[in-house]
Design a protein around this motif. Structure first.
Motif, PDB file in Angstrom:
ATOM      1  N   GLY A 180      54.798  22.425  59.272  1.00  0.00           N
ATOM      2  CA  GLY A 180      55.315  22.014  57.966  1.00  0.00           C
ATOM      3  C   GLY A 180      56.797  21.730  57.938  1.00  0.00           C
ATOM      4  O   GLY A 180      57.342  21.386  56.879  1.00  0.00           O
ATOM      5  N   HIS A 181      57.490  21.839  59.098  1.00  0.00           N
ATOM      6  CA  HIS A 181      58.946  21.637  59.118  1.00  0.00           C
ATOM      7  C   HIS A 181      59.374  20.546  60.100  1.00  0.00           C
ATOM      8  O   HIS A 181      60.535  20.500  60.511  1.00  0.00           O
ATOM      9  CB  HIS A 181      59.663  22.949  59.474  1.00  0.00           C
ATOM     10  N   ALA A 206      75.947  28.923  56.585  1.00  0.00           N
ATOM     11  CA  ALA A 206      75.587  30.053  57.449  1.00  0.00           C
ATOM     12  C   ALA A 206      75.161  31.253  56.612  1.00  0.00           C
ATOM     13  O   ALA A 206      74.204  31.957  56.957  1.00  0.00           O
ATOM     14  CB  ALA A 206      76.771  30.426  58.343  1.00  0.00           C
ATOM     15  N   ILE A 207      75.857  31.491  55.497  1.00  0.00           N
ATOM     16  CA  ILE A 207      75.487  32.587  54.598  1.00  0.00           C
ATOM     17  C   ILE A 207      74.130  32.302  53.955  1.00  0.00           C
ATOM     18  O   ILE A 207      73.260  33.187  53.864  1.00  0.00           O
ATOM     19  CB  ILE A 207      76.550  32.783  53.495  1.00  0.00           C
ATOM     20  N   ALA A 208      73.918  31.057  53.520  1.00  0.00           N
ATOM     21  CA  ALA A 208      72.663  30.697  52.849  1.00  0.00           C
ATOM     22  C   ALA A 208      71.468  30.798  53.788  1.00  0.00           C
ATOM     23  O   ALA A 208      70.374  31.198  53.371  1.00  0.00           O
ATOM     24  CB  ALA A 208      72.764  29.279  52.293  1.00  0.00           C
ATOM     25  N   HIS A 209      71.645  30.444  55.054  1.00  0.00           N
ATOM     26  CA  HIS A 209      70.537  30.451  56.016  1.00  0.00           C
ATOM     27  C   HIS A 209      70.303  31.813  56.659  1.00  0.00           C
ATOM     28  O   HIS A 209      69.178  32.107  57.069  1.00  0.00           O
ATOM     29  CB  HIS A 209      70.791  29.437  57.131  1.00  0.00           C
ATOM     30  N   LEU A 254      63.441  29.909  56.518  1.00  0.00           N
ATOM     31  CA  LEU A 254      62.270  29.039  56.387  1.00  0.00           C
ATOM     32  C   LEU A 254      61.081  29.744  55.731  1.00  0.00           C
ATOM     33  O   LEU A 254      59.940  29.314  55.874  1.00  0.00           O
ATOM     34  CB  LEU A 254      61.837  28.489  57.763  1.00  0.00           C
ATOM     35  N   GLY A 255      61.380  30.849  55.030  1.00  0.00           N
ATOM     36  CA  GLY A 255      60.317  31.567  54.340  1.00  0.00           C
ATOM     37  C   GLY A 255      59.451  32.394  55.260  1.00  0.00           C
ATOM     38  O   GLY A 255      58.412  32.937  54.825  1.00  0.00           O
ATOM     39  N   ILE A 256      59.835  32.505  56.544  1.00  0.00           N
ATOM     40  CA  ILE A 256      59.056  33.301  57.500  1.00  0.00           C
ATOM     41  C   ILE A 256      59.359  34.778  57.273  1.00  0.00           C
ATOM     42  O   ILE A 256      60.527  35.192  57.266  1.00  0.00           O
ATOM     43  CB  ILE A 256      59.395  32.898  58.944  1.00  0.00           C
ATOM     44  N   GLY A 257      58.338  35.578  57.087  1.00  0.00           N
ATOM     45  CA  GLY A 257      58.543  36.990  56.765  1.00  0.00           C
ATOM     46  C   GLY A 257      58.835  37.858  57.969  1.00  0.00           C
ATOM     47  O   GLY A 257      58.710  37.439  59.120  1.00  0.00           O
ATOM     48  N   GLY A 258      59.243  39.077  57.693  1.00  0.00           N
ATOM     49  CA  GLY A 258      59.451  40.069  58.737  1.00  0.00           C
ATOM     50  C   GLY A 258      60.679  39.846  59.592  1.00  0.00           C
ATOM     51  O   GLY A 258      61.569  39.060  59.275  1.00  0.00           O
ATOM     52  N   SER A 259      60.684  40.540  60.730  1.00  0.00           N
ATOM     53  CA  SER A 259      61.842  40.498  61.627  1.00  0.00           C
ATOM     54  C   SER A 259      62.022  39.122  62.260  1.00  0.00           C
ATOM     55  O   SER A 259      63.149  38.726  62.582  1.00  0.00           O
ATOM     56  CB  SER A 259      61.688  41.561  62.719  1.00  0.00           C
ATOM     57  N   LEU A 260      60.926  38.359  62.442  1.00  0.00           N
ATOM     58  CA  LEU A 260      61.048  37.027  63.032  1.00  0.00           C
ATOM     59  C   LEU A 260      61.872  36.108  62.136  1.00  0.00           C
ATOM     60  O   LEU A 260      62.747  35.384  62.619  1.00  0.00           O
ATOM     61  CB  LEU A 260      59.659  36.418  63.259  1.00  0.00           C
TER      62      LEU A 260
END
Length: 555
Positions: free
Chosen positions: A486-487, A79-82, A239-245
């Motif tokens: 890609g996932h 949970a911490i890592a994600h 998942l490397g998605i930037g910003g608030s999302l």
């Protein structure tokens, strides 16, 4: 003149009244409680036939034993890592509130009708026999796979010290668990109480250790404070998605981790028929659930976020031993060497205890199905210790699934079976909340005051509706990551959504074959259960004295 009605197979032709007069029943599903209630004592027959060996402290600690498993000690680091320290904290906090609402709902229904089987029995009376059937077998499947999974987890943990073949430890732990489940339920209760105490002491100990490390009291004397909240930061771009999302998706994913860490919290009523003074013990257990969630989960995940950075490479590993525990990682970073062995030893008892709790829950759910003909009647047979030995033996037989973990190809299949189990917790909680809402609005429709119930929970139905919305959204979006470019992952997609069509197939097949109907709100048998509770007043508890007044764990 109060009627004693409850649900049985088919349409009853008469309602049997306590006054001795018989009246013709209406054409819809009318039910008779006579097979369940003893005329002389006013108590449920199955309560009298089973041995009430579980005391209040047992039933409350069983609730703890079912929830504090390897997930908190080993998997909370994910949970911490994600999600990052703040993301994980928010995920566990939100899901903790939902878990508390589910426990209050099932506790209120269980206090009114303390029958073995828990939600399987309540859905039968308050919603539809088809729902009881579908969720019952949903839970049976979950327990059939999760019990050997806990045994395998314990066997893997032993490999932290020993190189012996895991098959030896799987056999030893399995036989011990089976023997424990087949003897007096009081013996089971005492074992669970002892192991729960070990877990509580470990949680308190590792949290104190984390606080000492944070303040610079470790061997390296490095003061951490909120350093990891600043760098690498409070959130993770999932998942490397930037910003608030990306940050939001990280928090949403932590809800998933928290959900399965809390799974089993609703088991406080599953053995209600074997609990002494259940109408006092169950409310006590349910009312204190928020204290336990705060102490054992919320504070723990907060402390983990202080002492381990979210980008620590060891958080992503999954060896199954204490080396992957975030507390061990924190101790190793601080130069403390003795902690891994201590944590590993207690987590072994935790895994075995969790399997024990599943054995109790699974066998009593099967008994609940058998009581109403949803499973073969012989599953409800008791041995000389008043334990449903055939139901327990079935789960003992399926312990052999654990040996699949010894083969590479079979292990893959076993992993898939475990992944499919994960979603059953979500389905079960939704069923509990839907059943409770039917019960709540049934009371309103029939003009029954909540003050007349043996115990009525606060903030209803608002907390139930809010929790139901959150869980429904989570059910729909559980496999969202597979739809991100890609996932895609076949196993994630199947494990996230296969339970939905399976559950619906079970529900509608039973409904079509047995021609069951949803019980109308005005026909839900609430007042008869209230009458039974009023005729069977439990003796008052002894007043607490001294420090016992401060006990918020088991009374």
């Amino acid at each position: 003149m109060s009627s004693i009605n409850s649900y049985v197979e088919g349409n009853a032709n008469e309602i049997v009244h306590k006054s001795g007069q018989d009246e013709k029943a209406t054409p819809h599903n009318i039910m008779t409680l006579v097979p369940l209630a003893d005329e002389a004592t006013g108590e449920f027959e199955e309560v009298e036939s089973t041995r009430q060996g579980l005391h209040q402290r047992h039933i409350q600690m069983i609730a703890l034993a079912g929830t504090i498993g390897t997930g908190l000690f080993l998997s909370s680091g994910r949970a911490i890592a994600h999600s990052g320290p703040l993301g994980a904290f928010l995920g566990y906090l939100v899901m903790g509130c939902v878990a508390g609402a589910v426990t209050l709902a099932v506790g209120e229904m269980g206090t009114l009708m303390p029958l073995n089987g828990g939600i399987v029995r309540y859905a039968e009376y308050f919603v539809d026999p088809a729902l009881a059937f579908a969720n019952g077998y949903n839970l049976v499947y979950s327990y059939l796979v999760s019990i050997p999974a806990e045994i395998v987890a314990a066997a893997v943990l032993v490999q932290f010290w020993s190189d012996l073949n895991s098959a030896i430890w799987i056999t030893i732990f399995g036989l011990l668990m089976l023997c424990t489940a087949l003897v007096f339920v009081r013996v089971y209760g005492e074992l669970e109480f002892f192991f729960s105490m070990l877990k509580i002491l470990l949680i308190i100990g590792v949290n104190i250790m984390a606080l000492v490390i944070t303040c610079g009291g470790g061997p390296n004397h490095e003061t951490i404070g909120f350093q990891y909240w600043r760098n690498p930061g409070p959130f993770v771009q999932y998942l490397g998605i930037g910003g608030s999302l990306g940050r939001f998706l990280g928090v949403w994913t932590s809800l998933n981790n928290a959900l399965y860490a809390y799974s089993g919290i609703e088991t406080i009523t599953v053995a209600a028929g074997e609990t002494k003074s259940p109408r006092q013990a169950i409310p006590q257990a349910a009312k204190r659930i928020f204290f336990r969630i705060l102490i054992f989960y919320i504070i723990s995940i907060f402390m983990i976020g202080l002492v381990v950075p979210s980008n620590d490479p060891d958080l992503g590993h999954s060896s199954g031993t204490a080396s992957t525990s975030p507390f061990v990682i924190a101790a190793t970073r601080a130069g403390i060497k003795v902690v891994p062995s201590i944590i590993n030893a207690v987590v072994i008892t935790s895994a075995w205890s969790s399997g024990n709790s599943n054995m109790l829950g699974g066998s009593r759910v099967l008994v609940g199905l058998a009581k109403h003909g949803r499973a073969p009647k012989f599953f409800a047979r008791l041995n000389k210790f008043s334990v449903p030995w055939i139901a327990v033996s079935l789960y003992g037989l399926f312990m052999c699934l654990g040996y699949m973990s010894l083969s590479a190809s079979a292990s893959t299949v076993f992993d898939w079976l475990q992944d499919l189990v994960s979603i059953t917790t979500l389905t079960n909680w939704i069923t509990i909340l839907v059943t409770y809402l039917r019960f709540y609005y049934g009371c309103k429709k029939q003009g029954i005051s909540r003050k007349s119930l043996p115990w009525a929970t606060p903030f209803q139905p608002y907390i139930t509706w809010a929790s139901l919305v959150i869980l429904s959204l989570f059910l729909i979006t559980g496999g969202y990551s597979t739809f991100i470019k890609g996932h895609w992952d076949n196993e994630t997609f199947v494990s996230s959504y296969i339970n939905i069509p399976l559950f619906l197939i079970l529900y509608f097949t039973y409904k079509f074959v047995c021609k069951t109907k949803i019980v109308a709100l005005e026909d839900i048998p609430i007042q008869p259960f209230i009458d039974i509770a009023n005729r069977n007043i439990e003796p008052p508890q002894k007043p607490k004295r001294g420090l016992a007044k401060l006990n918020i764990l088991w009374g």
